[in-house]
Enzyme design. Structure first.
Site, PDB file in Angstrom:
ATOM      1  CG  ASP A  15     -29.819 -13.229 -70.611  1.00 24.47           C
ATOM      2  OD1 ASP A  15     -29.920 -12.550 -69.549  1.00 24.47           O
ATOM      3  OD2 ASP A  15     -30.188 -14.478 -70.651  1.00 24.47           O
ATOM      4  CB  SER A  16     -26.058 -14.132 -68.343  1.00 25.14           C
ATOM      5  OG  SER A  16     -27.386 -14.619 -67.973  1.00 25.14           O
ATOM      6  CB  CYS A  78     -29.656  -9.652 -68.962  1.00 23.20           C
ATOM      7  SG  CYS A  78     -28.901 -10.152 -67.428  1.00 23.20           S
ATOM      8  CD  GLU A 157     -28.233 -20.604 -69.942  1.00 23.33           C
ATOM      9  OE1 GLU A 157     -29.160 -19.842 -69.631  1.00 23.33           O
ATOM     10  OE2 GLU A 157     -27.651 -20.526 -71.201  1.00 23.33           O
ATOM     11  CB  CYS A 189     -34.611 -13.231 -63.584  1.00 24.71           C
ATOM     12  SG  CYS A 189     -33.443 -14.341 -64.559  1.00 24.71           S
ATOM     13  CG  HIS A 191     -32.431 -17.279 -67.479  1.00 24.54           C
ATOM     14  ND1 HIS A 191     -31.672 -16.239 -67.944  1.00 24.54           N
ATOM     15  CD2 HIS A 191     -31.927 -18.603 -67.992  1.00 24.54           C
ATOM     16  CE1 HIS A 191     -30.460 -16.257 -68.333  1.00 24.54           C
ATOM     17  NE2 HIS A 191     -30.634 -17.858 -68.422  1.00 24.54           N
TER      18      HIS A 191
HETATM   19  N1  DGL Z   1     -31.491 -13.388 -67.449  1.00 25.08           N
HETATM   20  C1  DGL Z   1     -30.825 -12.522 -66.274  1.00 25.08           C
HETATM   21  C2  DGL Z   1     -31.691 -11.488 -65.895  1.00 25.08           C
HETATM   22  O1  DGL Z   1     -32.494 -11.059 -66.168  1.00 25.08           O
HETATM   23  C3  DGL Z   1     -30.122 -13.233 -65.208  1.00 25.08           C
HETATM   24  C4  DGL Z   1     -29.479 -14.588 -65.381  1.00 25.08           C
HETATM   25  C5  DGL Z   1     -28.156 -14.701 -64.408  1.00 25.08           C
HETATM   26  O2  DGL Z   1     -28.261 -14.740 -63.472  1.00 25.08           O
HETATM   27  O3  DGL Z   1     -27.285 -14.736 -65.308  1.00 25.08           O
HETATM   28  O4  DGL Z   1     -31.341 -10.975 -64.738  1.00 25.08           O
END
Ligand code: DGL
Length: 273
Positions: A15-16, A78, A157, A189, A191
């Protein structure tokens, strides 16, 4: 490499940043014999406001790295990276099973009685043909209220999961959806499950909140079985955690989730990046 050694290799999850840990947790709950090699691209977070070619390049570099760690399958944990890069990764590595994520529009439509659903995801996910295609296939006759939740990923984050500013931000996003009659909310998302308690407190008990992580773990189990890659023997899994930038968010998130904080976090130096 014999079959058993292939089966004992880790599943790459990336993931990011910390978002994919919500998926890693679901995987471990369902597949406790599997080892995970997790990569959080903390040097490049957020992905959700970046251009597709840039995200694709990051995903390719991460996949290359995970394959050097002998991962037997890769979960793109992600939604944004999946929307930007999944077909591209599959075409480049046709022998590697990839499992992607997309906003759970289909389950939301099935759950909604008001025919009005709310989708929380990132800008890049909403703009993607993959998401538009999801709407065409599953959401005809339904109204989807979308919000790219600007700034939320950065706050999650930073560990500000219960911060009043996050509560306020989510209130501004969710209350208008509720006033419009939304009865189902999609966490599009990875997160966002970190702030699910806040989302639930704003949305109330009558609104269903859909986190796709358990469904992704089930899909992973099916894909592993299909490729004879499942680790069926009970073993003590060996997890690894990697970051490309700051490791604080990963440390904090691990401490506050079921995985626990007692892990070495490796810094990816990325000569090739
Ligand atoms: N966790 C990522 C997702 O599921 C996005 C987070 C980011 O914007 O980096 O889309």
């Amino acid at each position: 490499m014999d079959d058993q050694s292939i089966q004992s290799q880790a599943i790459g999850v990336f993931d990011s940043g910390i978002g994919g840990l919500t998926v890693a947790n679901a995987i471990l709950a369902q597949l406790p014999n599997e080892s995970i090699c997790y990569f959080g691209d903390t040097a490049h977070i957020p992905y959700g406001t970046k251009q597709v070619p840039t995200i694709r390049q990051y995903c390719e570099q991460i996949t290359t790295f995970l394959l050097t760690r002998s991962c037997k399958a890769i979960v793109v944990a992600c939604n944004t990276a999946t929307a930007a890069a999944l077909p591209h990764l599959r075409a480049k590595w046709p022998d590697i099973p990839f499992i992607g994520m997309e906003p759970a529009v289909k389950p939301a439509v099935m759950a909604s009685k008001s025919h009005k659903i709310g989708v929380l995801a990132t800008q890049t996910t909403f703009k993607s043909p993959r998401y538009q295609n999801l709407l065409t296939r599953f959401a005809e006759g339904y109204t989807c209220f979308e919000n790219p939740c600007i700034g939320l990923v950065e706050r999650i984050e930073a560990g500000e999961w219960e911060h009043p500013a996050v509560h306020l931000l989510l209130q501004k996003i969710i209350e208008p959806m509720l006033e419009s009659g939304v009865d189902t909310l999609v966490l599009g998302c990875t997160h966002y499950p970190f702030v699910q308690p806040t989302i639930a407190s704003i949305a109330g008990r009558k609104v269903e909140i859909i986190d796709p992580a358990p469904a992704i773990a089930r899909q992973l189990a099916r894909v592993l079985a299909k490729h004879a890659l499942s680790q069926l023997q009970p073993i003590v899994p060996k997890h690894e955690f990697w970051v490309s930038g700051n490791e604080d968010s990963m440390r904090r998130a691990l401490t506050r989730t079921a995985l626990g904080g007692d892990w070495e976090i490796n810094r990816f130096k990325g000569e090739q990046r």
